[in-house]
Write an enzyme that holds these catalytic residues in place. Structure first.
Site, PDB file in Angstrom:
ATOM      1  N   THR A 178      54.254  35.611  39.687  1.00 32.24           N
ATOM      2  CA  THR A 178      54.159  34.582  38.642  1.00 32.24           C
ATOM      3  C   THR A 178      53.663  35.263  37.372  1.00 32.24           C
ATOM      4  OG1 THR A 178      51.993  33.936  39.530  1.00 32.24           O
ATOM      5  CG2 THR A 178      53.892  32.599  40.168  1.00 32.24           C
ATOM      6  N   LYS A 205      51.137  38.579  45.971  1.00 30.39           N
ATOM      7  CA  LYS A 205      51.190  38.201  44.567  1.00 30.39           C
ATOM      8  C   LYS A 205      49.867  37.566  44.214  1.00 30.39           C
ATOM      9  CE  LYS A 205      51.583  34.743  42.756  1.00 30.39           C
ATOM     10  NZ  LYS A 205      50.557  33.776  42.153  1.00 30.39           N
ATOM     11  N   SER A 216      52.430  25.609  29.137  1.00 31.13           N
ATOM     12  CA  SER A 216      53.235  25.250  27.968  1.00 31.13           C
ATOM     13  C   SER A 216      54.570  25.995  27.970  1.00 31.13           C
ATOM     14  CB  SER A 216      52.479  25.562  26.686  1.00 31.13           C
ATOM     15  OG  SER A 216      52.182  26.937  26.597  1.00 31.13           O
ATOM     16  N   THR A 275      44.451  32.992  44.215  1.00 30.60           N
ATOM     17  CA  THR A 275      45.721  32.304  43.995  1.00 30.60           C
ATOM     18  C   THR A 275      46.822  33.272  44.386  1.00 30.60           C
ATOM     19  OG1 THR A 275      47.154  31.132  42.472  1.00 30.60           O
ATOM     20  CG2 THR A 275      45.859  32.909  41.548  1.00 30.60           C
ATOM     21  N   GLU A 288      44.663  38.668  35.254  1.00 27.90           N
ATOM     22  CA  GLU A 288      45.126  38.226  33.943  1.00 27.90           C
ATOM     23  C   GLU A 288      44.183  38.651  32.817  1.00 27.90           C
ATOM     24  OE1 GLU A 288      47.331  34.192  35.615  1.00 27.90           O
ATOM     25  OE2 GLU A 288      45.329  34.072  34.724  1.00 27.90           O
TER      26      GLU A 288
END
Length: 397
Positions: free
Chosen positions: A146, A182, A397, A193, A273
């Site tokens: 992702t 992942k 978004s 996650t 991230e």
């Protein structure tokens, strides 16, 4: 070779159109036997995605023939329709592979609350089934990404029932454990996650798989605490084909599973991230392992410390503050803290000058000695950056 490093497995990854980008987003991992033993660990979040609920049910008999995975949509918090979609994914996969739907685990990852485009998903399953191969492990690992910047795979192997595991790039004459994962955000205890599929060609029973997997997860994935957030979809699966014909020593097999899990867990941290630092929090001298874990997690979740380390400031006071919020056994006047090898805090007060600490690199090690016992634990986390905030402010978004 990822999940197809172990003999008896095929895999594939395709672009089903679930992601608007057109990137690969659907994968299959198939166990060709002769054994179909399996084990699993799932998120401890009380809000659980439909695929998690389905997979919990089908793993009950300790056997799986396949796993279908998609990225681009979590199928979480989607109501009864989401439950139907998870079942439909298993049934479509079962039809394509000529197995029972109850032999198929389902994994999904992506945005919560958005229904999957099932026409694209089912067509993608058919396409993935047509592309299954023994070399398809890497394609499968890519398809489950992702926000990951890289795909994550690991392999370990053992040469026989009387020898221990060794690192390797593919199957040897003995047995092999392969895996893919992942995950790049919402990394916190209760797994992360993440979706993880591990495979082995060792001849191992379901109870042995379950024991090895739970031991490994407890000290690897469950100790990754990147941002203090827990997902609804976390799943770790371990499938055994028995294709090597080798029945390894259980302890040696567990060591290999642990090694692959640790490798993948550290890859998750490295790809978190927006992170610019990979922080290893080592707690030693604890009265119990639980105390060590509790202290390590408190430090790993301290946003002030994470900001300080991002700014290359070895602010040990923030470490002490985090320790002080726990119920662990310690004397505040006997705490020692080292950052990248420099003991900046000794006996709960200033130690070596902070300017001796080099934080210019990506790796940071914070070592805390509670001086209260012999137990220890390690937690892995990251710094808090503007890039992390930006990425997560725009995620849906």
């Amino acid at each position: 070779m990822s999940v197809t490093a172990a003999r008896g497995f095929t895999a594939s990854g395709v672009s089903a159109g679930i992601k608007d980008s057109g990137a690969p987003d659907l994968a299959l991992v198939v166990n060709r036997g002769p054994s179909y033993a399996a084990a699993a660990v799932f998120t401890s979040n009380r809000v659980q995605a439909a695929p998690v609920r389905w997979s919990r049910r089908v793993i009950g008999d300790g056997a799986l023939a396949a796993v279908v995975l998609n990225s681009g949509g979590a199928n979480a918090c989607t109501g009864p329709a989401g439950e139907d979609d998870a079942r439909a994914m298993a049934e479509r996969t079962a039809r394509a592979l000529r197995v029972e739907a109850e032999q198929v685990a389902v994994c999904s990852t992506g945005l919560i609350g958005v229904p999957l485009p099932m026409d694209r998903v089912t067509a993608g399953i058919d396409a993935a089934a047509a592309e299954l191969s023994e070399d398809g492990g890497e394609a499968a690992a890519i398809a489950i990404k992702t926000t990951d910047s890289v795909h994550k795979t690991a392999v370990a192997s053992g040469s026989g029932p009387d020898s221990g595991p060794r690192s390797g790039s593919g199957p040897g004459p003995g047995w092999t454990v392969g895996g893919m994962a992942k995950g790049a955000g919402m990394l916190a205890p209760g797994l992360a996650t993440m979706l993880v599929v591990l495979t082995t060609d060792a001849d191992v029973s379901a109870p042995t798989l379950d024991s090895a997997l739970r031991q490994a997860v407890r000290t690897t994935f469950d100790r990754v605490d990147s941002d203090g957030c827990m997902s609804t979809n976390d799943t770790v699966l371990l499938l055994a084909s028995g294709a090597s014909g080798v029945r390894p020593d259980p302890a040696e097999f567990a060591e290999a599973v642990h090694g692959v899990c640790l490798d993948l867990a550290l890859r998750l941290v490295a790809d978190a991230e927006g992170a610019s630092k990979e922080i290893e929090v080592r707690v030693v001298g604890a009265a119990s392992e639980q105390d060590a874990v509790t202290v390590g997690r408190s430090i790993a979740r301290n946003n002030l410390l994470k900001c300080a380390l991002h700014g290359e400031d070895p602010n040990w006071g923030r470490v002490l503050s985090a320790i002080g919020t726990t119920s662990a056994v310690f004397d505040p006047d006997r705490l020692d803290v080292s950052i990248n090898g420099v003991r900046v805090c000794r006996d709960g007060a200033a130690g070596e000058p902070r300017d001796k600490v080099d934080l210019s690199g990506r790796a940071v090690t914070v070592t805390v000695d509670l001086r209260s016992g012999d137990a220890s634990a390690t937690i892995w986390t990251n710094d808090l950056t503007a890039a992390y905030v930006h990425e997560n402010s725009a995620y849906s978004s």
